[in-house]
Design a protein around this motif. Structure first.
Motif, mmCIF file in Angstrom:
data_model
loop_
_atom_site.group_PDB
_atom_site.id
_atom_site.type_symbol
_atom_site.label_atom_id
_atom_site.label_comp_id
_atom_site.label_asym_id
_atom_site.label_seq_id
_atom_site.Cartn_x
_atom_site.Cartn_y
_atom_site.Cartn_z
ATOM 1 N N TYR A 244 0.832 -1.203 0.000
ATOM 2 C CA TYR A 244 0.000 0.000 0.000
ATOM 3 C C TYR A 244 0.870 1.259 0.000
ATOM 4 N N VAL A 245 1.827 1.305 0.930
ATOM 5 C CA VAL A 245 2.654 2.505 1.107
ATOM 6 C C VAL A 245 3.535 2.752 -0.116
ATOM 7 N N GLY A 246 4.215 1.706 -0.584
ATOM 8 C CA GLY A 246 5.096 1.873 -1.744
ATOM 9 C C GLY A 246 4.340 2.322 -2.978
ATOM 10 N N SER A 247 3.176 1.731 -3.215
ATOM 11 C CA SER A 247 2.370 2.103 -4.374
ATOM 12 C C SER A 247 1.950 3.560 -4.299
ATOM 13 N N SER A 354 2.278 -3.904 -7.551
ATOM 14 C CA SER A 354 1.625 -3.572 -6.277
ATOM 15 C C SER A 354 0.233 -4.182 -6.207
ATOM 16 N N GLY A 355 -0.526 -4.057 -7.288
ATOM 17 C CA GLY A 355 -1.860 -4.648 -7.313
ATOM 18 C C GLY A 355 -1.818 -6.151 -7.179
ATOM 19 N N ALA A 356 -0.835 -6.780 -7.832
ATOM 20 C CA ALA A 356 -0.695 -8.237 -7.731
ATOM 21 C C ALA A 356 -0.367 -8.654 -6.305
ATOM 22 N N MET A 357 0.493 -7.897 -5.637
ATOM 23 C CA MET A 357 0.840 -8.208 -4.252
ATOM 24 C C MET A 357 -0.384 -8.130 -3.353
ATOM 25 N N VAL A 358 -1.169 -7.074 -3.527
ATOM 26 C CA VAL A 358 -2.378 -6.908 -2.715
ATOM 27 C C VAL A 358 -3.352 -8.057 -2.971
ATOM 28 N N ALA A 359 -3.527 -8.441 -4.239
ATOM 29 C CA ALA A 359 -4.433 -9.545 -4.567
ATOM 30 C C ALA A 359 -3.947 -10.861 -3.971
ATOM 31 N N ASN A 360 -2.647 -11.097 -4.026
ATOM 32 C CA ASN A 360 -2.094 -12.349 -3.507
ATOM 33 C C ASN A 360 -2.203 -12.455 -1.990
ATOM 34 N N ALA A 414 10.901 2.653 -3.024
ATOM 35 C CA ALA A 414 11.749 1.477 -3.200
ATOM 36 C C ALA A 414 12.123 0.869 -1.849
ATOM 37 N N VAL A 415 12.323 1.728 -0.848
ATOM 38 C CA VAL A 415 12.629 1.233 0.499
ATOM 39 C C VAL A 415 11.439 0.447 1.053
ATOM 40 N N ALA A 416 10.228 0.978 0.856
ATOM 41 C CA ALA A 416 9.029 0.270 1.330
ATOM 42 C C ALA A 416 8.889 -1.075 0.631
ATOM 43 N N PHE A 417 9.123 -1.107 -0.681
ATOM 44 C CA PHE A 417 9.029 -2.367 -1.418
ATOM 45 C C PHE A 417 10.111 -3.358 -0.969
#
Length: 440
Positions: A244-247, A354-360, A414-417
């Protein structure tokens, strides 16, 4: 024929299909088509600002309020309306939302004064509030998990393409037939699309494309899930918070550059306002293209390693930072514009991953709510503050100086990711284990 790929997913989305049914692509095309209509209805206003100002003798503050009221409604209502859509039915919600923004845009065409226009624009925002999160949830529910970054990036890029189309087509229609016809044309496109969507797509026809595990979750959880359980699902792990934050933070760059590029070209390249706007639209299109390509690239890179989506997001952020930081420090000229253009190509590239991460990391039954949370983060951390923060800094050190600071946002993202990447494997394994226990 698409190749087989298995990717663990917290929601149990179909991960082992070897092909995608044609009907799924029809759903995708119509859902993206409505997203284009969404942004065309929203952005056509910008194309007719001068005409509205002359017709009703409006101040710039009132003109700006006609645009801001849409963003306000979207920001306030995205989450609650997405939660309702998860419970009431996504397809029915999409039809209702698209009907509302299309009819509200038609109301703009027949408005007789500023007050009526303001109310109509508010209903445009209400109709559009949850469409992005609900639309992408429908799309992801019928495609394999291995395509999530590609689909999310392409879907979100529809906002960029719709914005350009709304301004370009709206301006062309207004120039020949007046501003009322411009709103009317956008409304007509939306009405045709929503009627088509209503007769082509239904929950019943989507069901066979969805895995049985998802149908069980939606049948059993949508109505009975408590608010506490919903919040737990949306913020269950450190990695999803990082997504969420990185996106949100990385989208500060495209939002700032889109808003200020016309002024930058006018002040530092001596372009007229019209030519600067046309040239700036090219950078918007490049950003949208980058979202599609970067999303597809992330899917390809992560076929055999689930953490590579995070690595791709980090690389896209670092590329954007490097190219834009160099570009805005170059002297005015072709080299500078090319560097900025390539940097913009990567500036929203992490949207798909980011969307894929949230969905997963969330159950399919709350995907609309999860994407509403992602949309909220995108707006609060990046899209909403970008233009005004850049303007505040520009008042103190000049526009060029402000734009030279903007590229540091993806460095923070990038740090958040990176933090999310370190926790992703363990978080996903833990969530899958809990899902398997619940299924027994």
């Amino acid at each position: 024929m698409l190749t087989t790929h298995v990717e663990p997913a917290a929601g149990g989305i179909a991960t082992t299909e070897t092909n995608v049914r044609a009907y799924a692509w029809v759903v995708f095309a119509l859902t993206v088509g409505l997203l284009l209509s969404d942004y065309m209805s929203r952005q056509v206003l910008n194309a007719v600002f001068p005409l509205l100002k002359a017709t009703w003798n409006l101040s710039d503050t009132r003109l700006g309020s006609l645009s801001s009221v849409v963003a306000l409604m979207v920001g306030v209502l995205t989450f609650p309306l997405s939660v309702l859509a998860d419970r009431w039915g996504r397809v029915k919600s999409i039809v209702l939302m698209a009907s509302m923004w299309s009819l509200a845009t038609l109301a703009c065409a027949i408005a007789t004064n500023y007050g009526e226009m303001l109310i109509a624009r508010a209903f445009v925002g209400i109709g559009e509030a949850a469409y992005g999160s609900v639309g992408i949830a429908v799309v992801l529910s019928i495609f394999p998990a291995r395509l999530r970054s590609t689909l999310t990036g392409t879907f979100m890029a529809g906002g960029a393409f719709g914005s350009v189309l709304g301004m370009a087509l709206g301006g062309a229609v207004a120039a020949h037939m007046g501003w009322r016809a411009a709103f009317g044309a956008m409304a007509a496109m939306g009405i045709v699309l929503v009627i088509t969507y209503r007769f082509v797509i239904s929950e019943k026809r989507l069901a066979p494309l969805q895995p049985a595990s998802m149908r069980r979750q939606e049948h059993g959880l949508n109505v009975r899930m408590s608010f506490h359980a919903l919040m737990k699902g949306l913020f269950s792990t450190r990695s999803i918070v990082c997504a969420y934050v990185g996106s949100g933070i990385h989208l500060l760059v495209p939002a700032a550059v889109w808003a200020w590029m016309p002024s930058f070209l006018n002040r530092y390249y001596g372009m007229t306002a019209g030519n600067a706007a046309v040239c700036a639209a090219v950078f918007v299109l490049v950003t949208g293209l980058g979202m599609v390509v970067c999303g597809n690239l992330a899917d390809r890179l992560s076929r055999n390693a689930r953490e590579r989506k995070w690595g791709a997001a980090i690389v896209f952020c670092l590329a954007s930072f490097t190219l834009l930081a160099l570009g805005f420090r170059m002297p005015a000229g072709t080299v500078q514009l090319v560097l900025i253009g390539v940097g913009m190509f990567f500036s929203a590239g992490a949207s798909g991953p980011s969307g894929a991460m949230v969905a997963n990391l969330t159950p399919p039954s709350i995907h609309s709510s999860a994407f509403a949370t992602l949309t909220l983060a995108n707006n609060l951390l990046g899209l909403a503050p970008a233009a005004i923060l850049t303007g505040i800094v520009a008042d103190r050190i000049g526009l060029l100086g402000a734009l030279q600071l903007v590229p540091f946002a993806p460095l923070i993202a990038a740090v958040a990711f990176f933090i999310g990447k370190r926790n992703y494997g363990g978080d996903l394994d833990r969530l899958n284990a809990l899902r398997e226990q619940a299924a027994r």
